[in-house]
Enzyme design. Sequence first.
Site, short mmCIF file in Angstrom:
data_model
loop_
_atom_site.label_atom_id
_atom_site.label_comp_id
_atom_site.label_asym_id
_atom_site.label_seq_id
_atom_site.Cartn_x
_atom_site.Cartn_y
_atom_site.Cartn_z
N ASN A 1 0.86 -1.19 0.00
CA ASN A 1 0.00 0.00 0.00
C ASN A 1 0.89 1.23 0.00
O ASN A 1 1.46 1.60 1.02
CB ASN A 1 -0.90 -0.02 1.25
CG ASN A 1 -1.75 1.21 1.38
OD1 ASN A 1 -1.87 2.00 0.42
ND2 ASN A 1 -2.36 1.41 2.55
N LYS B 1 0.05 4.29 -0.41
CA LYS B 1 -0.63 5.50 0.11
C LYS B 1 -0.38 6.67 -0.86
O LYS B 1 -0.30 6.44 -2.07
CB LYS B 1 -0.16 5.79 1.53
CG LYS B 1 -0.32 4.55 2.43
CD LYS B 1 -0.10 4.81 3.88
CE LYS B 1 -0.29 3.52 4.67
NZ LYS B 1 -0.18 3.70 6.11
N HIS C 1 -9.71 1.41 4.72
CA HIS C 1 -8.46 1.67 5.45
C HIS C 1 -8.74 2.72 6.54
O HIS C 1 -9.53 3.65 6.33
CB HIS C 1 -7.38 2.17 4.48
CG HIS C 1 -6.02 2.16 5.09
ND1 HIS C 1 -5.62 3.13 6.00
CD2 HIS C 1 -4.98 1.31 4.97
CE1 HIS C 1 -4.38 2.85 6.39
NE2 HIS C 1 -3.97 1.76 5.78
N GLU D 1 -5.74 -4.43 10.62
CA GLU D 1 -4.74 -3.38 10.76
C GLU D 1 -5.04 -2.53 12.00
O GLU D 1 -5.75 -1.52 11.91
CB GLU D 1 -4.77 -2.47 9.53
CG GLU D 1 -4.37 -3.14 8.26
CD GLU D 1 -3.68 -2.15 7.32
OE1 GLU D 1 -2.56 -2.44 6.90
OE2 GLU D 1 -4.27 -1.09 7.05
N SER E 1 3.17 -1.85 10.44
CA SER E 1 4.61 -1.93 10.74
C SER E 1 5.20 -3.29 10.37
O SER E 1 6.08 -3.80 11.06
CB SER E 1 4.87 -1.61 12.22
OG SER E 1 4.50 -0.27 12.50
P1 PGA Z 1 2.68 0.59 7.67
O1 PGA Z 1 1.24 0.82 7.01
O2 PGA Z 1 3.23 -0.71 7.10
O3 PGA Z 1 3.50 1.77 7.23
O4 PGA Z 1 2.50 0.51 9.13
C1 PGA Z 1 0.36 -0.24 6.80
C2 PGA Z 1 -0.94 0.27 6.26
O5 PGA Z 1 -1.42 1.32 6.69
O6 PGA Z 1 -1.55 -0.35 5.37
#
Ligand code: PGA
Length: 235
Positions: free
Chosen positions: A9, A11, A108, A157, A195
């Site tokens: 992802n 973003k 999300h 998540e 994470s």
């Molecule tokens: P992150 O984000 O791996 O940076 O914690 C995961 C997500 O929001 O899908």
Amino acid sequence: MKKLLIVANWKSNKTVREATEWLNKVLSIKYSTYAKASAGKQVLSNLEIVICPPYTLLHGFFNTKYQIPDTFKLGAQDVSPFPDGAYTGEISARMLKELDVTYVLIGHSERRKYFKEDEVMLENKVREALDVGLIPIFCIQDKTTPLPEEVKIIAYEPIFAIGSGEPDSPENANEVAKAYQERRGQETVVLYGGSVNQDNVMAFCQQANLSGVLVGGASLEPGKFSEIIHHVGKS
Ligand code: PGA
């Protein structure tokens, strides 16, 4: 052997130029990694890698000098809750489908928080996606997050774990997965996100009730993401 999904992802990150560099690096690293693996075919067959770039990158995303293995699929980070029409700024499911998009992230926590997406809107998004044959990956934040009836793939998540460097424990993630599967059927696919990186990815993938990961920050760097692919591909 269960099939594992690794979902990247991105973003709101990467321009066209940056995405091209990323893809070229990941595909070149991947090939050398697989060339060294003795059971090359098997390495690929248990994996599906889904890249979810911003909308601006979806058209022609896999247009590169490298051959794209079937293992790689394209995902969108969102979809309009409406069909085509007078909805300024929205991207409909039908538009995504034409761009060879297979999956779509829905629900999300960042969409819920910053764009005030509620359960009714999310149900409409799921319906729009399914109507054209896109597969929703529905994000839940904890054991109590409502899940639209038709959803078959969930990403657990927890908000505290997103971008914090503090993932949930693999055991707890597995418990959440198990709880949803008890309610919705064992065939429900559950991913973990929050994470995830190259060092902890296998601890999640090895859990009995988890079938992969959703990776944010660590998917932006080709080196880290290739390591994630490499670890999971070897498993
Ligand atoms: P992150 O984000 O791996 O940076 O914690 C995961 C997500 O929001 O899908």
